[in-house]
Write an enzyme that holds these catalytic residues in place. Structure first.
Site, short mmCIF file in Angstrom:
data_model
loop_
_atom_site.label_atom_id
_atom_site.label_comp_id
_atom_site.label_asym_id
_atom_site.label_seq_id
_atom_site.Cartn_x
_atom_site.Cartn_y
_atom_site.Cartn_z
N GLU A 112 5.78 6.40 -9.66
CA GLU A 112 4.43 6.02 -9.20
C GLU A 112 3.84 6.99 -8.18
OE1 GLU A 112 3.68 1.85 -8.42
OE2 GLU A 112 5.64 1.35 -9.20
N HIS A 171 0.55 1.22 -13.23
CA HIS A 171 1.34 0.05 -13.64
C HIS A 171 2.83 0.46 -13.64
CE1 HIS A 171 2.17 -3.78 -15.52
NE2 HIS A 171 3.02 -3.13 -16.30
N ASN A 197 1.47 3.05 -2.60
CA ASN A 197 0.75 3.99 -3.47
C ASN A 197 -0.46 4.57 -2.74
OD1 ASN A 197 1.84 4.32 -6.34
ND2 ASN A 197 2.10 2.14 -5.95
N GLN A 210 10.30 7.75 -7.87
CA GLN A 210 10.42 8.81 -8.90
C GLN A 210 9.20 8.91 -9.81
OE1 GLN A 210 14.12 8.48 -11.05
NE2 GLN A 210 15.36 8.53 -9.19
N ASP A 268 -4.26 -4.05 -18.87
CA ASP A 268 -3.35 -2.91 -19.10
C ASP A 268 -3.51 -2.30 -20.49
OD1 ASP A 268 -2.27 -3.39 -16.54
OD2 ASP A 268 -0.71 -4.70 -17.34
N GLY A 321 0.78 -1.24 0.00
CA GLY A 321 0.00 0.00 0.00
C GLY A 321 0.81 1.29 0.00
N ASN A 332 -5.67 2.78 -13.09
CA ASN A 332 -4.70 1.82 -12.56
C ASN A 332 -3.30 2.39 -12.67
OD1 ASN A 332 -3.66 -0.84 -11.78
ND2 ASN A 332 -3.06 -1.10 -13.92
N LEU A 392 -9.96 -8.06 -12.64
CA LEU A 392 -11.34 -7.70 -12.27
C LEU A 392 -12.35 -8.32 -13.23
CD1 LEU A 392 -10.88 -3.92 -11.42
CD2 LEU A 392 -11.36 -5.78 -9.82
C1 GAR Z 1 3.21 -1.10 -7.42
O1 GAR Z 1 4.51 -1.08 -7.94
C2 GAR Z 1 2.18 -1.09 -8.53
O2 GAR Z 1 2.57 -0.29 -9.61
C3 GAR Z 1 2.14 -2.53 -8.92
O3 GAR Z 1 2.16 -3.22 -7.69
C4 GAR Z 1 2.91 -2.45 -6.74
C5 GAR Z 1 2.08 -2.28 -5.48
O4 GAR Z 1 2.82 -1.65 -4.47
N1 GAR Z 1 0.98 -2.83 -9.72
C6 GAR Z 1 0.99 -3.72 -10.72
O5 GAR Z 1 1.94 -4.39 -11.01
C7 GAR Z 1 -0.34 -3.82 -11.46
N2 GAR Z 1 -0.18 -4.63 -12.65
P1 GAR Z 1 2.10 -0.93 -3.25
O6 GAR Z 1 1.12 -1.91 -2.65
O7 GAR Z 1 3.23 -0.61 -2.29
O8 GAR Z 1 1.42 0.31 -3.77
#
Ligand code: GAR
Length: 209
Positions: free
Chosen positions: A188, A117, A21, A186, A158, A19, A115, A101
């Site tokens: 996300e 990615h 993000n 940098q 995606d 989590g 989303n 989903l």
């Molecule tokens: C993040 O790097 C996100 O971009 C990726 O999972 C991670 C979750 O980290 N998502 C994907 O790969 C979706 N295809 P977080 O739980 O620390 O935010």
């Protein structure tokens, strides 16, 4: 419909793991980088996701809808859809949500679901490309630049319209973990809050509905 709708843009955030993000969104709302926005619900498909603790600490309603609690995929998906619908959100944010989903959900929220990615789509995306795997593949291929993408979610994997992207340099000696951390810091944690602020305040999303 909730009592406090007012003019506040309501977002629901879907998570599966750490989590970070989600935390970036919580922090950006607190610091005013994301304006006029409230997280009304966090939905996790894992009960042990640390993201749920982050939500609790921030006083946000959080629910876990775990596949293990349901007899079959269909009833799990129904519960997931209910959890999303109940949030009555203007925008659904997939922030490291690693479950594919159901089409019913992506169809219903088309144009209102985004989303993040961890690559520059269309590189290293689609089925099987998630989390650390994306960075492993980027390093294997030897790309010198990678990054992150925020896009609308459609029924594909995606494949939806791209909203924002940010490039990040790959450095000598990178491991998948080091690269993942740099892409998060940098790219996300920068573009996901920015995309939410844009959608919340340009009213692009609402104007469509
Ligand atoms: C993040 O790097 C996100 O971009 C990726 O999972 C991670 C979750 O980290 N998502 C994907 O790969 C979706 N295809 P977080 O739980 O620390 O935010």
């Amino acid at each position: 419909m909730s009592m406090d709708r007012g003019d506040t843009f309501r977002i629901a955030v879907m998570v599966s793991g750490g989590g970070t993000n989600l935390q970036a969104i919580i922090d950006a709302i607190a610091s005013g980088k994301i304006r006029n926005t409230r997280i009304v619900r966090v939905i996790s498909n894992r009960k042990d996701a640390y993201a749920l603790e982050r939500a609790a600490k921030a006083g946000i309603d959080a629910v876990a809808v775990s596949r293990t609690d349901y007899q079959d995929k269909e009833s799990f998906e129904k519960a997931l859809i209910r959890a999303v619908d109940e949030a009555d959100a203007d925008l659904i944010v997939l922030a490291g949500f690693l479950v594919v989903l159901p089409a019913e959900l992506t169809d219903r929220y088309e144009g209102r679901m985004i989303n993040i990615h961890p690559s520059l789509i269309p590189s290293f995306c689609g089925k099987g490309y998630y989390g650390l795997k994306v960075h492993e593949e980027a390093l294997k291929r030897g790309v010198k630049v990678t990054g992150a993408t925020v896009h609308f979610v459609d029924s594909g994997c995606d494949t939806g319209p791209i909203i924002m992207q940010k490039a990040v340099e790959v450095q000598d000696g990178d491991t998948p973990e080091i690269l993942q951390k740099r892409v998060m810091e940098q790219a996300e944690w920068v573009i996901l809050p920015e995309a939410i602020d844009r959608l919340a305040n340009n009213r692009t999303v609402r104007d469509k509905t």
